[in-house]
Write a protein that holds these residues in place. Structure first.
Motif, PDB file in Angstrom:
ATOM      1  N   ALA A  15      64.604  42.598  81.641  1.00 25.98           N
ATOM      2  CA  ALA A  15      63.919  43.675  80.928  1.00 25.98           C
ATOM      3  C   ALA A  15      64.632  44.999  81.087  1.00 25.98           C
ATOM      4  O   ALA A  15      64.434  45.919  80.304  1.00 25.98           O
ATOM      5  CB  ALA A  15      62.476  43.802  81.431  1.00 25.98           C
ATOM      6  N   GLY A  16      65.477  45.116  82.098  1.00 29.16           N
ATOM      7  CA  GLY A  16      66.174  46.371  82.308  1.00 29.16           C
ATOM      8  C   GLY A  16      67.276  46.618  81.303  1.00 29.16           C
ATOM      9  O   GLY A  16      67.808  47.717  81.213  1.00 29.16           O
ATOM     10  N   TYR A  23      61.790  47.789  68.142  1.00 30.47           N
ATOM     11  CA  TYR A  23      61.646  49.191  68.518  1.00 30.47           C
ATOM     12  C   TYR A  23      60.167  49.546  68.617  1.00 30.47           C
ATOM     13  O   TYR A  23      59.308  48.879  68.026  1.00 30.47           O
ATOM     14  CB  TYR A  23      62.320  50.095  67.482  1.00 30.47           C
ATOM     15  CG  TYR A  23      63.812  49.892  67.384  1.00 30.47           C
ATOM     16  CD1 TYR A  23      64.697  50.695  68.091  1.00 30.47           C
ATOM     17  CD2 TYR A  23      64.344  48.874  66.583  1.00 30.47           C
ATOM     18  CE1 TYR A  23      66.066  50.505  68.012  1.00 30.47           C
ATOM     19  CE2 TYR A  23      65.712  48.665  66.499  1.00 30.47           C
ATOM     20  CZ  TYR A  23      66.565  49.486  67.217  1.00 30.47           C
ATOM     21  OH  TYR A  23      67.917  49.287  67.142  1.00 30.47           O
ATOM     22  N   LEU A  24      59.883  50.600  69.355  1.00 31.62           N
ATOM     23  CA  LEU A  24      58.537  51.150  69.426  1.00 31.62           C
ATOM     24  C   LEU A  24      58.527  52.526  68.783  1.00 31.62           C
ATOM     25  O   LEU A  24      59.446  53.326  68.982  1.00 31.62           O
ATOM     26  CB  LEU A  24      58.061  51.266  70.877  1.00 31.62           C
ATOM     27  CG  LEU A  24      57.846  49.963  71.647  1.00 31.62           C
ATOM     28  CD1 LEU A  24      57.310  50.269  73.043  1.00 31.62           C
ATOM     29  CD2 LEU A  24      56.901  49.017  70.910  1.00 31.62           C
ATOM     30  N   GLY A  25      57.462  52.782  68.020  1.00 35.89           N
ATOM     31  CA  GLY A  25      57.306  54.084  67.401  1.00 35.89           C
ATOM     32  C   GLY A  25      56.662  55.079  68.348  1.00 35.89           C
ATOM     33  O   GLY A  25      56.567  54.854  69.556  1.00 35.89           O
ATOM     34  N   LEU A  26      56.201  56.165  67.789  1.00 36.24           N
ATOM     35  CA  LEU A  26      55.572  57.222  68.567  1.00 36.24           C
ATOM     36  C   LEU A  26      54.271  56.715  69.185  1.00 36.24           C
ATOM     37  O   LEU A  26      53.392  56.229  68.469  1.00 36.24           O
ATOM     38  CB  LEU A  26      55.276  58.420  67.663  1.00 36.24           C
ATOM     39  CG  LEU A  26      54.609  59.627  68.314  1.00 36.24           C
ATOM     40  CD1 LEU A  26      55.593  60.336  69.239  1.00 36.24           C
ATOM     41  CD2 LEU A  26      54.094  60.587  67.241  1.00 36.24           C
ATOM     42  N   TYR A  42      62.874  48.605  72.372  1.00 37.21           N
ATOM     43  CA  TYR A  42      61.811  48.065  73.221  1.00 37.21           C
ATOM     44  C   TYR A  42      62.308  46.897  74.052  1.00 37.21           C
ATOM     45  O   TYR A  42      62.801  45.903  73.519  1.00 37.21           O
ATOM     46  CB  TYR A  42      60.631  47.608  72.371  1.00 37.21           C
ATOM     47  CG  TYR A  42      59.565  46.891  73.171  1.00 37.21           C
ATOM     48  CD1 TYR A  42      58.988  47.491  74.293  1.00 37.21           C
ATOM     49  CD2 TYR A  42      59.144  45.611  72.812  1.00 37.21           C
ATOM     50  CE1 TYR A  42      58.017  46.842  75.034  1.00 37.21           C
ATOM     51  CE2 TYR A  42      58.164  44.955  73.543  1.00 37.21           C
ATOM     52  CZ  TYR A  42      57.608  45.575  74.657  1.00 37.21           C
ATOM     53  OH  TYR A  42      56.647  44.924  75.399  1.00 37.21           O
ATOM     54  N   SER A  43      62.160  47.011  75.355  1.00 41.97           N
ATOM     55  CA  SER A  43      62.459  45.929  76.287  1.00 41.97           C
ATOM     56  C   SER A  43      61.151  45.476  76.926  1.00 41.97           C
ATOM     57  O   SER A  43      60.564  46.215  77.722  1.00 41.97           O
ATOM     58  CB  SER A  43      63.426  46.408  77.379  1.00 41.97           C
ATOM     59  OG  SER A  43      64.652  46.818  76.823  1.00 41.97           O
ATOM     60  N   PRO A  44      60.641  44.305  76.580  1.00 42.09           N
ATOM     61  CA  PRO A  44      59.362  43.844  77.139  1.00 42.09           C
ATOM     62  C   PRO A  44      59.425  43.739  78.655  1.00 42.09           C
ATOM     63  O   PRO A  44      60.477  43.484  79.244  1.00 42.09           O
ATOM     64  CB  PRO A  44      59.178  42.461  76.504  1.00 42.09           C
ATOM     65  CG  PRO A  44      60.075  42.446  75.317  1.00 42.09           C
ATOM     66  CD  PRO A  44      61.236  43.318  75.664  1.00 42.09           C
ATOM     67  N   GLN A  45      58.269  43.923  79.277  1.00 42.87           N
ATOM     68  CA  GLN A  45      58.162  43.776  80.719  1.00 42.87           C
ATOM     69  C   GLN A  45      56.784  43.211  81.051  1.00 42.87           C
ATOM     70  O   GLN A  45      55.834  43.370  80.278  1.00 42.87           O
ATOM     71  CB  GLN A  45      58.363  45.119  81.422  1.00 42.87           C
ATOM     72  CG  GLN A  45      57.312  46.155  81.066  1.00 42.87           C
ATOM     73  CD  GLN A  45      57.514  47.481  81.768  1.00 42.87           C
ATOM     74  OE1 GLN A  45      58.022  47.527  82.881  1.00 42.87           O
ATOM     75  NE2 GLN A  45      57.120  48.559  81.117  1.00 42.87           N
ATOM     76  N   ILE A 119      52.227  47.909  71.013  1.00 50.41           N
ATOM     77  CA  ILE A 119      52.452  47.590  72.418  1.00 50.41           C
ATOM     78  C   ILE A 119      51.979  48.767  73.265  1.00 50.41           C
ATOM     79  O   ILE A 119      52.313  49.923  72.983  1.00 50.41           O
ATOM     80  CB  ILE A 119      53.946  47.325  72.713  1.00 50.41           C
ATOM     81  CG1 ILE A 119      54.401  46.013  72.083  1.00 50.41           C
ATOM     82  CG2 ILE A 119      54.202  47.308  74.225  1.00 50.41           C
ATOM     83  CD1 ILE A 119      53.821  44.762  72.719  1.00 50.41           C
ATOM     84  N   ARG A 120      51.183  48.465  74.279  1.00 58.43           N
ATOM     85  CA  ARG A 120      50.901  49.450  75.319  1.00 58.43           C
ATOM     86  C   ARG A 120      51.820  49.105  76.484  1.00 58.43           C
ATOM     87  O   ARG A 120      51.587  48.144  77.220  1.00 58.43           O
ATOM     88  CB  ARG A 120      49.435  49.422  75.742  1.00 58.43           C
ATOM     89  CG  ARG A 120      48.487  49.906  74.657  1.00 58.43           C
ATOM     90  CD  ARG A 120      47.197  50.469  75.216  1.00 58.43           C
ATOM     91  NE  ARG A 120      47.437  51.691  75.989  1.00 58.43           N
ATOM     92  CZ  ARG A 120      46.483  52.534  76.388  1.00 58.43           C
ATOM     93  NH1 ARG A 120      45.215  52.283  76.076  1.00 58.43           N
ATOM     94  NH2 ARG A 120      46.767  53.606  77.089  1.00 58.43           N
ATOM     95  N   ARG A 121      52.884  49.879  76.611  1.00 63.44           N
ATOM     96  CA  ARG A 121      53.920  49.591  77.598  1.00 63.44           C
ATOM     97  C   ARG A 121      53.520  50.123  78.971  1.00 63.44           C
ATOM     98  O   ARG A 121      52.963  51.215  79.094  1.00 63.44           O
ATOM     99  CB  ARG A 121      55.246  50.214  77.145  1.00 63.44           C
ATOM    100  CG  ARG A 121      56.406  49.942  78.063  1.00 63.44           C
ATOM    101  CD  ARG A 121      57.740  50.181  77.389  1.00 63.44           C
ATOM    102  NE  ARG A 121      57.835  51.469  76.716  1.00 63.44           N
ATOM    103  CZ  ARG A 121      58.915  51.859  76.048  1.00 63.44           C
ATOM    104  NH1 ARG A 121      59.964  51.061  75.954  1.00 63.44           N
ATOM    105  NH2 ARG A 121      58.944  53.038  75.466  1.00 63.44           N
ATOM    106  N   ARG A 122      53.814  49.344  79.994  1.00 67.54           N
ATOM    107  CA  ARG A 122      53.551  49.788  81.354  1.00 67.54           C
ATOM    108  C   ARG A 122      54.358  51.045  81.658  1.00 67.54           C
ATOM    109  O   ARG A 122      55.554  51.119  81.389  1.00 67.54           O
ATOM    110  CB  ARG A 122      53.943  48.703  82.354  1.00 67.54           C
ATOM    111  CG  ARG A 122      52.976  47.546  82.459  1.00 67.54           C
ATOM    112  CD  ARG A 122      51.685  47.920  83.146  1.00 67.54           C
ATOM    113  NE  ARG A 122      51.870  48.427  84.501  1.00 67.54           N
ATOM    114  CZ  ARG A 122      50.874  48.869  85.274  1.00 67.54           C
ATOM    115  NH1 ARG A 122      49.635  48.875  84.822  1.00 67.54           N
ATOM    116  NH2 ARG A 122      51.122  49.315  86.489  1.00 67.54           N
TER     117      ARG A 122
END
Length: 252
Positions: A15-16, A23-26, A42-45, A119-122
């Motif tokens: 994921a790094g 991609y993720l938007g605003l 966007y890199s999933p984690q 996506i709600r990213r950590r």
């Protein structure tokens, strides 16, 4: 447990590396606006929350009647024992069971049929112990049936989500024999030690609650606090349909 921890470490390493597949938007608390930039790779984690709409009219109407307008699907990303990342969801598309899927493939299918995906990213990675517990619990839920009866009850007064009853019922149940989507997400985070087992209400938590971090239910609204651990929802866009303007560099 040690095998799961090794899987987590491998997934974190993968994921790094910034991904150009999506991609993720605003990040913003709006499900009605179009995707807006700046866009970041966007890199999933493990621990990222997946949210999506659904095109079926009856599905939308049911969620609206239940008080969950706008967001119809939820799942989460976790590290599988083989070191790859999986997306677990109860009842994806028209399936009537819990599925563990490849994140990019599953989210791309939603986009392909006209759904919106967020996506709600950590904000910070899960600890190795949290991620290992998440792996252990999620893998045990694969292929369990969808909780059709309890899901249908959500549009009736018999549901556990209510102005008073949620203070006393809807608590974590551990390994249930059947699940619906946001219930499974919430229970996974409880088992991982991310959500408070005493105050969480998996059976009364809806996808829209996970999207906004707020709820029309007074109890859930008082105890569901996603702000410290997750960014606001950001539209997920596969690289194949990215807007023509260039994305901003990844902050990862």
């Amino acid at each position: 447990m040690s095998l799961a921890i090794l899987a987590v470490v491998g997934a974190w390493t993968a994921a790094g590396v910034p991904s150009t597949d999506a991609y993720l938007g605003l990040p913003e608390y709006s499900f009605q606006s179009d995707a807006r930039g700046p866009f970041t790779p966007y890199s999933p984690q493990p621990g990222d929350i997946f949210l999506a709409t659904d095109q079926r009219l009856w599905f939308r109407m049911g969620h609206t009647i239940a008080g969950a307008k706008g967001i119809h699907h939820s799942g989460l990303i976790f590290a599988k024992p083989d070191g790859t990342l999986g997306l677990i969801e109860a009842g994806p598309f028209k399936k009537m069971d819990v599925n563990i899927m490849v994140p990019h493939e599953h989210m791309s299918k939603h986009v392909a049929v006209g759904d919106s995906v967020w996506i709600r990213r950590r904000r910070t990675p899960l600890t190795p112990e949290q991620s290992a517990r998440l792996t252990e619990f999620a893998m045990r839920q694969d292929r369990k049936p969808f909780a059709v009866a309890r899901w249908l009850v959500q549009v009736t007064p018999l549901r556990v989500r209510g102005p008073f009853r949620t203070y006393f019922v809807g608590k974590p149940n551990g390994d249930r024999p059947r699940w619906w989507c946001s219930e499974l997400v919430t229970e996974c985070f409880v088992h991982a030690g991310v959500f408070d087992a005493e105050t969480s209400r998996p059976a009364a938590t809806y996808p829209s609650d996970l999207f906004f971090g707020k709820s029309y239910n007074l109890y859930v609204n008082s105890h569901l606090d996603l702000e410290p651990g997750w960014d606001p929802p950001a539209r997920w866009i596969p690289a194949s349909v990215m807007p023509s303007f260039p994305p901003a560099p990844s902050s990862n």
